[in-house]
Design an enzyme around this catalytic site. Structure first.
Site, mmCIF file in Angstrom:
data_model
loop_
_atom_site.group_PDB
_atom_site.id
_atom_site.type_symbol
_atom_site.label_atom_id
_atom_site.label_comp_id
_atom_site.label_asym_id
_atom_site.label_seq_id
_atom_site.Cartn_x
_atom_site.Cartn_y
_atom_site.Cartn_z
ATOM 1 N N GLY A 209 84.868 46.745 -8.410
ATOM 2 C CA GLY A 209 83.802 46.363 -7.504
ATOM 3 C C GLY A 209 82.901 47.524 -7.157
ATOM 4 O O GLY A 209 82.719 48.466 -7.914
ATOM 5 N N GLU A 232 83.215 40.554 -11.939
ATOM 6 C CA GLU A 232 82.318 39.692 -11.177
ATOM 7 C C GLU A 232 81.089 40.463 -10.733
ATOM 8 O O GLU A 232 80.024 39.908 -10.533
ATOM 9 C CB GLU A 232 83.032 39.077 -9.965
ATOM 10 C CG GLU A 232 83.443 40.061 -8.897
ATOM 11 C CD GLU A 232 84.294 39.418 -7.814
ATOM 12 O OE1 GLU A 232 84.925 38.398 -8.087
ATOM 13 O OE2 GLU A 232 84.310 39.943 -6.695
ATOM 14 N N GLY A 330 86.751 37.087 -5.447
ATOM 15 C CA GLY A 330 87.329 36.915 -6.770
ATOM 16 C C GLY A 330 88.616 37.678 -6.986
ATOM 17 O O GLY A 330 89.077 37.809 -8.134
#
Length: 425
Positions: A209, A232, A330
């Site tokens: 992330g 993601e 996610g």
């Protein structure tokens, strides 16, 4: 092919009381339309806002606008946290991979969608830019689509392409996209990054992330080879590794050689990088976060964070006690996908204690805390004090392992609590 544009004030007149309005998020948040809608607050009531994470001040959560608007968010960012925890908003616990079902199954039908797109090309196609995620299903199912057309929006490759015929009303905008800047990586974060990097093998497919710990990991990967990205989201940290040839994606199975993501947030350099770049494929979250797709790639290494972890391995990553801090997002999609991938490694990386000196490894989760990831799904846990693998360990063994990487100031207390609970470790 051109679309006649109207003013923001005219555009938001197509919203009525009692409707559900979707806001695109992250760097693509259509704040021109959102702020214009808020100026209509005296004419509206009971308007529900559905979103994930938006950038900006979120006027709709503040006085006097919140008397007309109610945010119902699938993720809680800092700009709506006060509203959600203060009673003027709500949070929907849901995996990022499943939010599209709320729209496509008519569970939360959308009346109006506010989005931001690039100008159309010669064929009339616009790009959803750096936020395809749940925006694509929102556009496909919304009764009315209202778009900010902005030349600063990068034209990204993948599935985030919509035609002018999919847009009902448009306004012109030239605002800069939301920029997310970093802060210097601390010594503790650097140590965590070093430990995590040692778990990553050549040829791995990475999910990570935004933030200092993911960036610290990336800083330690310059000697790795053939890494891929299926995530993601991503930010600037991957750019040096792409430029140096560390990230090639050549060992991937799903979209070999491509960087796959559903949204990106970072600097202008990042937005310039993804603009018209066939190396990067922006897909909707139903694809990027599908465990069945994730697991097909080799050595999927998912790097996630936690607010706290108890001695059995339960992870809380979205609440502080009963206070909603973020969202499920996610995390579980990728933790499970990594554990099922051949050679995969699900990893939780966190500092051993908070900035206020509270241990993140705890005997029990705080009262009211949500279990974001169950103890059965947790494998590798990393702090600045080392790495442990909980997979296959019983409760006593887990407690002993986690205490070994706890902050020294809390080890004695954790050992006492473990003895009381398990009769020794």
């Amino acid at each position: 092919m051109l679309l006649n544009t109207i003013t923001p004030a005219e555009a938001v007149n197509f919203v009525s009381s009692g409707q559900r309005v979707f806001f695109q998020g992250a760097a693509m948040t259509p704040n021109l339309l959102i702020n214009a809608l808020c100026q209509r607050h005296q004419d509206l009531k009971d308007v529900e806002i559905i979103q994930v994470h938006t950038e900006g001040v979120a006027l709709y959560t503040q006085e006097p606008y919140n008397k007309s608007f109610h945010v119902n968010s699938c993720f809680v960012g800092s700009n709506v946290r006060g509203a959600v925890n203060g009673g003027n908003g709500d949070y929907i616990p849901i995996f990022l991979s499943e939010i599209h079902l709320l729209f496509r199954k008519n569970i939360l039908p959308i009346d109006v969608a506010f989005i931001q797109v690039s100008p159309p090309d010669v064929h009339g196609y616009c790009s959803l830019g750096t936020s395809v995620d749940i925006t694509l299903p929102a556009v496909e199912t919304s009764k009315i689509v209202i778009a900010q057309i902005n030349p600063n929006v990068p034209r990204t490759h993948g599935d985030g392409i919509i035609h002018l015929r999919d847009i009902d009303y448009a306004v012109e905008d030239t605002s800069s996209l939301g920029i997310s800047g970093g802060v210097p990586i601390s010594e503790i974060e650097a140590r965590i990054g070093f430990h995590v990097a040692n778990l990553i093998e050549d040829g791995a497919t990475l999910q990570l992330g935004i933030g200092n710990i993911p960036n610290a990991v990336l800083d330690n990967l310059s000697n790795h080879k053939r890494l891929g990205i299926h995530t993601e989201m991503f930010s600037d940290g991957i750019l040096p590794l792409v430029e140096s040839g560390v990230i090639t994606g050549e060992d991937k199975v799903v979209k070999k050689g491509k960087i796959v993501t559903c949204f990106a947030v970072g600097s202008q350099k990042l937005y310039d990088f993804v603009d018209d770049n066939p190396l990067v494929h922006f897909k909707e979250a139903a694809y990027t976060n599908d465990t069945a797709i994730i697991r097909r790639n080799p050595k999927v290494t998912a790097i996630n964070s936690a607010i706290e972890i108890d001695l059995t391995g339960q992870i809380c990553a979205d609440t502080i006690g009963n206070r909603q801090y973020s969202g499920v997002g996610g995390q579980m999609d990728f933790i499970r996908g990594a554990s099922l991938s051949k050679g995969g490694k699900p990893i939780f990386a966190m500092t051993a204690a908070t900035a206020k000196g509270i241990s993140k490894i705890t005997p029990y989760l705080k009262e009211g805390a949500g279990v974001t990831t169950t103890r059965a799904h947790v494998h590798n846990v990393v702090t600045e004090y080392g790495t442990v693998d909980l997979f296959g360990k019983n409760l006593k063994q887990r407690a002993k392992a986690l205490i070994s990487i706890a902050h020294p100031d809390f080890k004695e207390e954790l050992e006492r609590e473990a003895f009381k609970r398990f009769g020794g470790i």
